[in-house]
Scaffold this motif. Structure first.
Motif, PDB file in Angstrom:
ATOM      1  N   UNK A   1      32.729  36.944  39.461  1.00 46.86           N
ATOM      2  CA  UNK A   1      32.300  37.435  38.154  1.00 46.86           C
ATOM      3  C   UNK A   1      31.153  36.558  37.663  1.00 46.86           C
ATOM      4  N   UNK A   2      30.091  37.218  37.200  1.00 41.36           N
ATOM      5  CA  UNK A   2      28.968  36.484  36.606  1.00 41.36           C
ATOM      6  C   UNK A   2      28.821  36.945  35.160  1.00 41.36           C
ATOM      7  N   UNK A   3      29.089  36.014  34.262  1.00 43.41           N
ATOM      8  CA  UNK A   3      29.054  36.311  32.830  1.00 43.41           C
ATOM      9  C   UNK A   3      29.992  37.480  32.485  1.00 43.41           C
ATOM     10  N   UNK A   4      31.149  37.530  33.169  1.00 40.40           N
ATOM     11  CA  UNK A   4      32.163  38.533  32.860  1.00 40.40           C
ATOM     12  C   UNK A   4      32.021  39.841  33.607  1.00 40.40           C
ATOM     13  N   UNK A   5      31.014  39.980  34.423  1.00 40.27           N
ATOM     14  CA  UNK A   5      30.810  41.211  35.183  1.00 40.27           C
ATOM     15  C   UNK A   5      30.918  40.922  36.681  1.00 40.27           C
TER      16      UNK A   5
ATOM     17  N   UNK B   1      29.407  31.623  36.824  1.00 38.55           N
ATOM     18  CA  UNK B   1      30.179  32.404  37.787  1.00 38.55           C
ATOM     19  C   UNK B   1      31.616  31.870  37.873  1.00 38.55           C
ATOM     20  N   UNK B   2      32.533  32.793  37.985  1.00 33.27           N
ATOM     21  CA  UNK B   2      33.918  32.463  38.318  1.00 33.27           C
ATOM     22  C   UNK B   2      34.332  33.375  39.461  1.00 33.27           C
TER      23      UNK B   2
ATOM     24  N   UNK C   1      31.441  31.391  53.713  1.00 36.09           N
ATOM     25  CA  UNK C   1      30.796  30.563  52.707  1.00 36.09           C
ATOM     26  C   UNK C   1      30.287  31.429  51.562  1.00 36.09           C
ATOM     27  N   UNK C   2      30.641  31.047  50.333  1.00 39.51           N
ATOM     28  CA  UNK C   2      30.243  31.793  49.134  1.00 39.51           C
ATOM     29  C   UNK C   2      29.501  30.841  48.200  1.00 39.51           C
ATOM     30  N   UNK C   3      28.355  31.279  47.690  1.00 37.94           N
ATOM     31  CA  UNK C   3      27.558  30.480  46.752  1.00 37.94           C
ATOM     32  C   UNK C   3      27.767  31.018  45.351  1.00 37.94           C
TER      33      UNK C   3
END
Length: 223
Positions: free
Chosen positions: A3-7, A26-27, A18-20
């Motif tokens: 989620x980036x800024x809730x989206x 981001x969560x 691997x995840x950036x």
């Protein structure tokens, strides 16, 4: 699922691998895509013919859409567990005790279809449903055992009566054959004696033809 800024980022799950992510904006929520085993505890169920039973089961399912499992329901595993319990009670409540005991596979398949359809928006795929055990009251078990024993006794009496009827028919046919051939009756006597002698018996019964006895009686009366 990131989620980036809730989206949801890019509307699909990331990984594996691997995840950036960007700190503070981001969560991410990690989703297990392996098959999950859900044990349904014993449920008190009133069947269609008013018999109280306790039924437990097992549900095997897996998450095929991580985004739907995270975005469409708060706790996908708890929701699936509660829905499985409710579906089990609802489906079995429409079945009689005989149908429940004899049609477990069909009932399990029906429950699987209902669960699979209901959990599709949550990204869940139900792989298998099994009914583990059906517990009925002790008094009902005794009544069913007595009913089964009575049914077996009735079948045994019918079989015995049919055997007697067939034996009487066979004896009737044999008597007709022996009546037509008096020598055949004598041969039957000899065969019976052979059977008695083969069993090492000390007593041997030697039957005399009735016509011989009648002839002796007539001679005595004539004398």
């Amino acid at each position: 699922v990131v989620f980036r800024l809730g989206r949801i980022l890019s509307k699909k799950a990331k990984g594996p691998g691997l995840i950036l992510i960007l700190p503070c904006t981001d969560i991410f929520i990690k989703v297990d895509l392996r098959t999950v085993t859900c044990k349904i505890p014993p449920q008190e169920i009133l069947t269609k013919d008013a018999v109280t039973t306790q039924v437990d089961g097992v549900v095997y399912y897996k998450i095929h859409s991580a985004v739907s499992a995270v975005a469409n329901v708060t706790d996908v595993h708890s929701a699936t567990f509660l829905l499985a319990q409710t579906t089990l009670r609802n489906v079995l409540g429409t079945k009689s005790l005989a149908q429940l005991l004899a049609g477990r596979e069909e009932i399990a398949h029906n429950i699987q279809t209902i669960l699979d359809s209901a959990t599709e928006p949550w990204g869940i795929k139900v792989a298998r449903v099994e009914i583990k055990d059906v517990r009925i009251p002790v008094a009902m078990q005794r009544a069913m055992a007595a009913e089964a024993e009575a049914a077996r006794e009735a079948r045994a009496k019918v079989v015995a009566a049919e055997g007697e009827m067939n034996a009487s028919k066979a004896l009737k046919q044999a008597s007709m054959v022996l009546t037509e051939s008096p020598a055949g009756l004598q041969l039957r006597y000899l065969q019976t004696l052979t059977t008695l002698a083969a069993e090492n018996n000390s007593t041997i019964v030697f039957p005399l033809p009735i016509n011989m006895l009648e002839g002796l009686g007539q001679k005595n009366r004539g004398g």
